[in-house]
Scaffold this motif. Structure first.
Motif: not given
Lengths: 300, 243
Positions: A38, A191-193, A206, A253-255, A293, A296-297, A300
């Protein structure tokens, strides 16, 4: 060691803020390497160090075999750099900008034309227009042409797709794949995973630290926890309910789905029953493979 | 009709010379809805938003926002909407408390109301300890949530969010969407643009602009079904780059 970029224990501080913490990695010649993270992760600081615009607080790095602290001229001649902020001359025309960059690098447009041809033909109809009057997508293409016209060995692209729509982003990455065929080493940040999948290897970054370095598939494969895609009619309520479930490690949430990571291996049916008991309708639960993603989450 | 609609647009058009940036678009946004306004760069989104927020006068067509007419009542519209862009619109060299006070003042809140709102915002964002910190020194995610709270300071009927999540980390992006959900649950209407296709899924309904026109409008589920797509990304690609 035959690396195109070699970074060893780079640290950098701005006053009290430590922007980069002990960064080390290497990029092989001809590799398309992505720096994924990010805003504020330290991506631009690292680019500025590698392009000799900033001297790191400590650590070493070489680009195309030259030392970023000592060999400024050699490096600047051999790299192309597209900074995150549009940095061409707004009141020069498209053509004048390209001519300018060719001239300061002591070359001609003709010599480097084979590299930019495919991109140039898309902006050529606007060649008499001032750069400041171009649309976002056109500016981006011109900036790429200007970064390539002296045929660099290494190309640095700092967030070339930020603020660009999903379709134009896709086209930009197609363009990078074709540039790679000319043997240019490319270090690109985003920044777009989802764009991570277009790179050969990636580093997740990060808060100035590298979380992981591997191929995109390797990073995805490193996620060993049970992961489910879940949805029901009342999405927001479902999120709250699953947060309260004792077996949940994380849920986000993922979409159109929530991604639910459970602490221990469970059957989809167990989760389905649980949601059913809480009055949810139109329930879907299925095991899924992690995305960049998710990893990444988790890191983090 | 306007009782259930926060926004109505009918044949709304904007021309610049012989270029038609927005070409007779018609749509309605219901009260309390999260409405995603998507489109490729240059499709006309920004021009449309500028008309709906009372900043640009349309060339033709009609529109009402929060019940007010975009031609005759643009000042009323500005009072009744909130706006937040990617650049956050906060003053970087003012503190958190000063930013809230400034925007409260701009929107005509009385000083006791501003005081109340300040406490409310600081508590809900758990920023009490940082009230006097300069905004420029805050992490991006905090700034973003503060900007959203400030855009809501005058309890507007509608909040316009222009690419609110660009560049933020995946955890912050998700926390931000939870704020949007919570706000919409209070009955406030959310009008949002984004380049993240997963975020399109979080909207109640979506419109996709192509070359100044609305090429598709519906819930994410409806659009995916109509375009035989499994994700919104596929829907977007098939519309923005036909063939």
């Amino acid at each position: 060691m035959n690396s195109s970029i070699k970074i060893s224990n780079i640290n950098h501080s701005f006053g009290e803020v430590q922007a980069l913490k002990d960064i080390s990695f290497e990029v092989a010649p001809g590799e398309l390497f992505g720096l994924i993270g990010p805003d504020g992760a330290g991506k631009s600081t690292l680019f500025r160090i590698l392009t000799t615009l900033l001297v790191p607080s400590s650590g070493n790095a070489t680009v195309a075999g030259w030392d970023v602290k000592k060999d400024l001229k050699q490096i600047r001649r051999r790299v192309g750099y597209m900074p995150g902020r549009f940095s061409l001359y707004q009141d020069l025309t498209v053509e004048e900008n390209l001519q300018f960059f060719a001239t300061i690098f002591g070359t001609t447009i003709e010599e480097g034309y084979h590299l930019i041809e495919e991109i140039w033909v898309q902006i050529e109809p606007f060649r008499k227009r001032r750069a400041g009057k171009l649309s976002g997508g056109m500016k981006q293409k011109l900036a790429l042409c200007c970064a390539l016209i002296h045929q660099p060995e290494v190309l640095f692209l700092d967030e070339p797709t930020t603020g660009v729509d999903a379709v134009s982003r896709r086209e930009f990455w197609d363009m990078l794949q074709r540039l790679k065929e000319h043997g240019i080493t490319i270090l690109v940040s985003t920044p777009y995973m989802d764009e991570a999948m277009r790179c050969e290897r990636i580093a997740l970054i990060q808060a100035g630290e590298i979380l992981s370095i591997d191929t995109p598939q390797g990073i995805i494969g490193s996620y060993k926890k049970p992961l489910f895609a879940v949805r029901s009619k009342n999405f927001y309520q479902l999120l709250q309910d699953l947060r309260g479930y004792e077996g949940t490690e994380r849920v986000e949430p993922f979409g159109e789905y929530l991604h639910l990571t459970t602490k221990a291996q469970v059957d989809s049916e167990v989760i389905e029953t649980l949601m059913n008991n809480q009055g949810h309708q139109e329930i879907v639960v299925k095991p899924v493979e992690a995305t960049i993603e998710d990893v990444f989450l988790d890191l983090m | 009709m306007s009782a259930e609609n926060a926004i109505t647009a009918h044949q709304l058009t904007k021309r610049f010379g012989d270029f038609t940036a927005v070409d007779a678009i018609s749509f309605e946004v219901k009260k309390g809805e999260i409405f995603g306004f998507l489109g490729a760069n240059g499709a006309g989104k920004t021009t449309a938003i500028r008309m709906l927020t009372g900043l640009n006068r349309p060339t033709g067509g009609e529109a009402t926002v929060a019940g007010f007419d975009v031609y005759r009542q643009s000042e009323k519209i500005k009072e009744n909407i909130g706006y937040m862009s990617q650049k956050f619109s906060l003053y970087e060299d003012l503190s958190i408390r000063q930013n809230i006070r400034f925007y409260g003042g701009i929107y005509g809140l009385r000083s006791n109301e501003i005081k109340e709102k300040t406490e409310q915002i600081l508590t809900s964002l758990t920023l009490e300890a940082y009230a006097d910190k300069i905004v420029g020194e805050l992490p991006l995610g905090w700034k973003q949530r503060l900007a959203f709270a400030v855009a809501n300071v005058h309890d507007p009927a509608i909040v316009f969010l222009d690419e609110p999540t660009g560049g933020v980390d995946p955890a912050t992006r998700r926390r931000f969407w939870e704020m949007i959900y919570a706000t919409a649950n209070l009955g406030r209407t959310i009008f949002v643009t984004t380049h993240y296709m997963d975020e399109a899924e979080y909207c109640d309904r979506i419109s996709i602009m192509v070359d100044g026109k609305i090429a598709a409008l519906g819930s994410p589920g409806e659009l995916k079904e109509r375009f035989s797509a499994t994700t919104m990304d596929e829907v977007f690609v098939s519309l923005a780059r036909p063939k």
